[in-house]
Design a protein around this motif. Structure first.
Motif, mmCIF file in Angstrom:
data_model
loop_
_atom_site.group_PDB
_atom_site.id
_atom_site.type_symbol
_atom_site.label_atom_id
_atom_site.label_comp_id
_atom_site.label_asym_id
_atom_site.label_seq_id
_atom_site.Cartn_x
_atom_site.Cartn_y
_atom_site.Cartn_z
ATOM 1 N N MET A 72 0.835 -1.209 0.000
ATOM 2 C CA MET A 72 0.000 0.000 0.000
ATOM 3 C C MET A 72 0.867 1.255 0.000
ATOM 4 O O MET A 72 0.547 2.245 -0.659
ATOM 5 C CB MET A 72 -0.930 0.024 1.220
ATOM 6 N N TYR A 76 0.861 4.368 -2.695
ATOM 7 C CA TYR A 76 0.734 5.756 -2.215
ATOM 8 C C TYR A 76 1.892 6.609 -2.735
ATOM 9 O O TYR A 76 1.709 7.740 -3.182
ATOM 10 C CB TYR A 76 0.713 5.742 -0.689
ATOM 11 N N ALA A 82 -1.661 14.370 -4.454
ATOM 12 C CA ALA A 82 -3.084 14.637 -4.241
ATOM 13 C C ALA A 82 -3.618 15.712 -5.193
ATOM 14 O O ALA A 82 -4.717 15.577 -5.727
ATOM 15 C CB ALA A 82 -3.324 15.028 -2.790
ATOM 16 N N ALA A 85 -4.072 14.199 -8.524
ATOM 17 C CA ALA A 85 -5.159 13.222 -8.482
ATOM 18 C C ALA A 85 -6.514 13.915 -8.472
ATOM 19 O O ALA A 85 -7.477 13.425 -9.062
ATOM 20 C CB ALA A 85 -5.016 12.324 -7.256
ATOM 21 N N ALA A 86 -6.586 15.075 -7.792
ATOM 22 C CA ALA A 86 -7.854 15.803 -7.711
ATOM 23 C C ALA A 86 -8.309 16.215 -9.109
ATOM 24 O O ALA A 86 -9.492 16.213 -9.419
ATOM 25 C CB ALA A 86 -7.701 17.010 -6.812
ATOM 26 N N PHE A 109 -10.034 -1.341 -1.395
ATOM 27 C CA PHE A 109 -10.995 -1.384 -0.275
ATOM 28 C C PHE A 109 -11.322 -0.017 0.316
ATOM 29 O O PHE A 109 -12.399 0.180 0.865
ATOM 30 C CB PHE A 109 -10.589 -2.396 0.804
ATOM 31 N N LEU A 110 -10.412 0.955 0.196
ATOM 32 C CA LEU A 110 -10.715 2.294 0.713
ATOM 33 C C LEU A 110 -11.200 3.242 -0.392
ATOM 34 O O LEU A 110 -11.424 4.416 -0.146
ATOM 35 C CB LEU A 110 -9.484 2.878 1.413
ATOM 36 N N ARG A 111 -11.363 2.696 -1.604
ATOM 37 C CA ARG A 111 -11.799 3.513 -2.738
ATOM 38 C C ARG A 111 -10.977 4.791 -2.826
ATOM 39 O O ARG A 111 -11.514 5.909 -2.884
ATOM 40 C CB ARG A 111 -13.290 3.844 -2.644
ATOM 41 N N SER A 112 -9.662 4.614 -2.839
ATOM 42 C CA SER A 112 -8.755 5.761 -2.890
ATOM 43 C C SER A 112 -8.898 6.524 -4.198
ATOM 44 O O SER A 112 -9.085 5.930 -5.258
ATOM 45 C CB SER A 112 -7.310 5.283 -2.731
ATOM 46 N N GLY A 113 -8.788 7.835 -4.092
ATOM 47 C CA GLY A 113 -8.775 8.674 -5.282
ATOM 48 C C GLY A 113 -7.395 8.743 -5.916
ATOM 49 O O GLY A 113 -7.210 9.368 -6.955
ATOM 50 N N LEU A 114 -6.403 8.078 -5.299
ATOM 51 C CA LEU A 114 -5.026 8.123 -5.797
ATOM 52 C C LEU A 114 -4.719 6.972 -6.749
ATOM 53 O O LEU A 114 -3.941 7.120 -7.684
ATOM 54 C CB LEU A 114 -4.041 8.078 -4.626
ATOM 55 N N PHE A 115 -5.284 5.800 -6.496
ATOM 56 C CA PHE A 115 -4.997 4.619 -7.313
ATOM 57 C C PHE A 115 -6.234 3.740 -7.384
ATOM 58 O O PHE A 115 -7.101 3.796 -6.505
ATOM 59 C CB PHE A 115 -3.799 3.833 -6.744
ATOM 60 N N PHE A 212 3.694 7.080 4.477
ATOM 61 C CA PHE A 212 2.485 6.245 4.506
ATOM 62 C C PHE A 212 2.410 5.449 5.808
ATOM 63 O O PHE A 212 1.382 5.418 6.489
ATOM 64 C CB PHE A 212 2.447 5.277 3.312
#
Lengths: 363, 363
Positions: A72, A76, A82, A85-86, A109-115, A212
Motif C-alpha cells: 500500500m 501511495y 493529491a 489526483a484531484a 478497499f478504501l476507494r482511494s482517489g489516488l490509485f 504512509f
C-alpha cells in the motif's frame, strides 16, 4: 512448515525483551525510515548479501507491518500527488493474470482517489500505471518480468519478491529493481511477526513510503523488528561464520534454506504423485535453473500449487474440492479460470498429508 | 517518562519469545478478531475492570497496530458501504476544535471515497457524519462529550479514550460508548510496541473493523501482543492480588498509576510555576473531580499542555518558541489559533527540565 526447523534452533532465534526496552516511537531519527531498528537494517542487508537474491548497496531499507503495508505504501508513493489526483483520474494498478487475489482487494478497499485496480496487465492500454510484478508468482509460481515497458510513459513497477528465496526457486540473479518487497512470513515462516521490508532505490519514494507507514500506524512494532533481526541473523549464521565464532565453539549450524528446500522437494514430489494417481488434475510443469546460492541446478518448488481440474464436468474446481473436504482458493479470485485453484504448500505436515491423501483418491 | 518505572519492575514485564513461537497468522479463529491473542484479550478486560474506566462486558476486543490503525478501521466500518459511497458523497468526519492534528491527516491521506475530513464538529451542518470524541482531549486535556446528537440522523461517534487513565484524569465514570479506542502508548508508555485496542459493542461493526486490519496488515504483531499482555498484567498485578500470589511471597507491588500521577502532578506544578514566572503564557484552568479508582478527589494532569502566548506582538507562538529552542506543535495544526501550541508532558526528565528552564526565562 518451518516450525519444526525453529524448534531445533534452541535459543539462537530466541528474543528477550525487558519491560523498559524500546518504549519510544523512534529508532533512528537520522534514517529516512526513522522507525526502522538499525539491527534489522543490518540483518536484512546481511541476509541479501549471503543469499545473493537482491542488491542492497545504494538502497534504502524500509520496514512495514508485513509486506502488505509496504505494498500500500508503494501505491501511495508512486501515485501522482493529491493535487494531480484531484484533477485527473486515479492511477491504474495492474498485474498479469493470474495475480495474487489480495492485490485488487487491498488496492480498492478504501476507494482511494489516488490509485484504482485495473486488472490484467496484459490487457492494459495506457501509459500511466503501476505494474505489480510478483516473482516467483503467487499463485502459479511462474518466474515473471514486467510486461509493460516503463520507458514508454509514466509507468512504474513494484516487484513483490516474497518468494524469491532458495527454498522455493533457484537464485538465478541478483535482483535490482526500483522497489522490491520481502517478508519474514515467506522467507523464515514467521507470519505472526508481521514484518516485511522494502528495498527502495529512490530517496524521495522511500520518504513517501515512510510517510504512509507513519500516517497508517505511526511506525512498526519494535518487538517484532528485534525478533525478525534475531531470526534473520540465525539464518545468515547458518551459512556464514561470524567473526566472533571460532571453529571450536561452533556446532554444525542449522541451515534454513537446506531444510526448506528438502521439505519443498518432498512435498512437490508427493503432490505430483497424488495428481498423477488421481488422473484428473494437472500442475504447472516443473522448471529448473542454476542456483547461484547453492551452486547447483535446482527445480522451482513454489509455495503454492496452481492446480487445474481436467474433468470436463467440473467448471468450479474449488467447489468440487470443497465437496471432498479440501479447502482451496478459486482461480476466479486470481483473475483466472475457475477450473484452477490455489493450494498452500506451506501447511503443517499433518494437514498436508491429509490433503495429499484426499487428492489422490479423487477420480 | 514511564521508562524509569519499567526499569524498576525487573522481570515482571519481561517477555521471552522462542524462535518457534506464534509463527502463524492466526490466534483464535473462533473470535471475531481472529488475530487477537487470547491472553491480550484477557488482560485488556482485566485492566479495565481494575481501573473502572470502561465497560467490557458485552464488548468485542479488537487489536490494532497502535490505535491509529483502529481509528482508520472505525472510519472504514462506519462509512456507508462501497455501493452507497459510489452513488453519493463520502461521509463527513468531524471533531470539535481544537482536535488532534492527526485526525484530518489520517482521514484524508488516501483520498478515500468512503470518508472525508469536514473539520470542526461545532460548525458542522448535516445529519450524516462520524464524530470523533477525544476525552481527555488531545491537545487541550478537556473532558469531552459528543456535540452532535446521533439520534437525529445517520451520525455515529468514535470515542478516543487514549488518555482516560488515572495518571491523567480522575476516573469519574465507566465509559460505555459504541466504539472506544485505547493504546498502550499512553496507558503504560510503550509507544514502540504499537499496540492499540478497541472495545466495540456491535458485532457487525467489529467484523468490519477486523476486515480493515486484515486488508491493511493481515493482523497485528503477535510478539507485541504478547508483550502488551505481559505489561498490562504487571499493571493490574500492582492493584489486584492474583489468586496464586500469597501474602508471604509478594513484595510491595509497583503501581504504575501512582507513579504516573506523582510524575504528572510534579510536572504540571513545575509548568504552572514556569508560566507564572515568565508572565507571558497562560494554561487551561486546572479542573478536578472525584476519582472512583483512587477514591479521592484529584486534578486533571493532561499528557499535553495547551499553552497560549499572551504577548500582543506574538501571533505565531510555535515560531516564537522555536526561536528560543523550544519545539512545539502550532495550534493551527489543531484547527485552532496559532497563539496556542501543544507541548508534550511525557518527555524524558532531562528534556522536560530543559523545557521548563527555557520557558520560565522568556518575557
Amino acid at each position: 512448515m518451518f516450525e519444526e526447523f525453529w524448534r531445533e534452533t534452541g535459543d539462537a532465534a530466541e528474543v528477550v525483551i525487558p519491560g523498559w526496552q524500546t518504549m519510544s516511537y523512534f529508532s533512528d531519527v537520522t534514517n529516512v525510515c526513522w522507525f526502522l531498528e538499525p539491527e534489522l537494517d543490518r540483518q536484512v542487508r546481511r541476509l541479501h548479501r549471503v543469499v545473493g537474491n537482491a542488491a542492497v548497496d545504494g538502497y534504502h531499507v524500509l520496514v512495514g507491518t508485513g509486506s502488505t503495508q509496504l505494498f500500500m505504501a508503494a501505491l501511495y508513493a508512486l501515485a501522482p500527488d493529491a493535487a494531480a489526483a484531484a484533477a485527473g483520474e486515479p492511477i491504474s494498478v495492474v498485474s498479469t493474470a493470474p495475480y495474487y487475489s489480495s492485490y485488487p482487494a487491498v488496492t480498492d478497499f478504501l476507494r482511494s482517489g489516488l490509485f484504482r485496480w485495473a486488472g490484467d496487465a496484459d490487457a492494459f492500454k495506457g501509459d500511466s500505471y503501476i505494474e505489480l510484478v510478483c516473482s516467483p508468482n503467487n499463485p502459479d509460481g511462474a518466474i515473471r518480468e514486467a510486461v509493460l515497458d516503463p520507458k514508454t510513459g509514466n509507468g512504474r513497477t513494484v516487484h513483490d519478491l516474497a518468494y524469491y528465496w532458495p527454498q522455493y526457486t533457484p537464485i538465478t540473479k541478483r535482483a535490482s529493481h526500483d522497489i522490491m518487497l520481502f517478508t519474514v512470513s515467506k522467507s523464515t515462516g514467521h507470519a505472526g511477526t508481521r514484518i516485511g521490508w522494502a528495498l527502495v532505490k529512490d530517496r524521495a519514494i522511500a520518504r513517501k513510503m515512510t510517510k504512509f507507514v507513519e500516517l497508517n500506524t505511526i511506525g512498526v512494532s519494535k518487538d517484532s523488528q528485534m525478533r525478525a533481526a534475531k531470526v534473520l541473523a540465525a539464518v545468515s549464521d547458518g551459512y556464514e561464520r561470524r567473526p566472533e565464532q571460532t571453529k571450536e565453539t561452533t556446532t554444525t549450524p542449522l541451515r534454513l534454506f537446506d531444510f526448506g528446500r528438502r521439505k519443498m522437494v518432498e512435498r512437490w514430489s508427493m503432490l505430483r504423485a497424488a495428481a498423477a494417481a488421481s488422473g484428473i488434475f494437472s500442475l504447472p510443469e516443473e522448471t529448473s535453473g542454476f542456483c547461484n546460492f547453492t551452486k547447483e541446478t535446482a527445480a522451482t518448488n513454489p509455495a503454492f500449487a496452481w492446480l487445474r481440474c481436467d474433468r470436463e464436468d467440473v467448471e468450479d474446481c474449488a467447489g468440487f474440492l470443497r465437496g471432498h473436504k479440501i479447502l482451496t482458493r478459486s482461480g476466479a479470485q486470481f483473475g483466472a479460470d475457475a477450473r484452477y485453484v490455489r493450494v498452500s504448500m506451506l501447511d503443517r505436515d499433518d494437514a498436508f498429508d491429509i490433503f495429499i491423501n484426499r487428492l489422490s483418491s479423487l477420480k
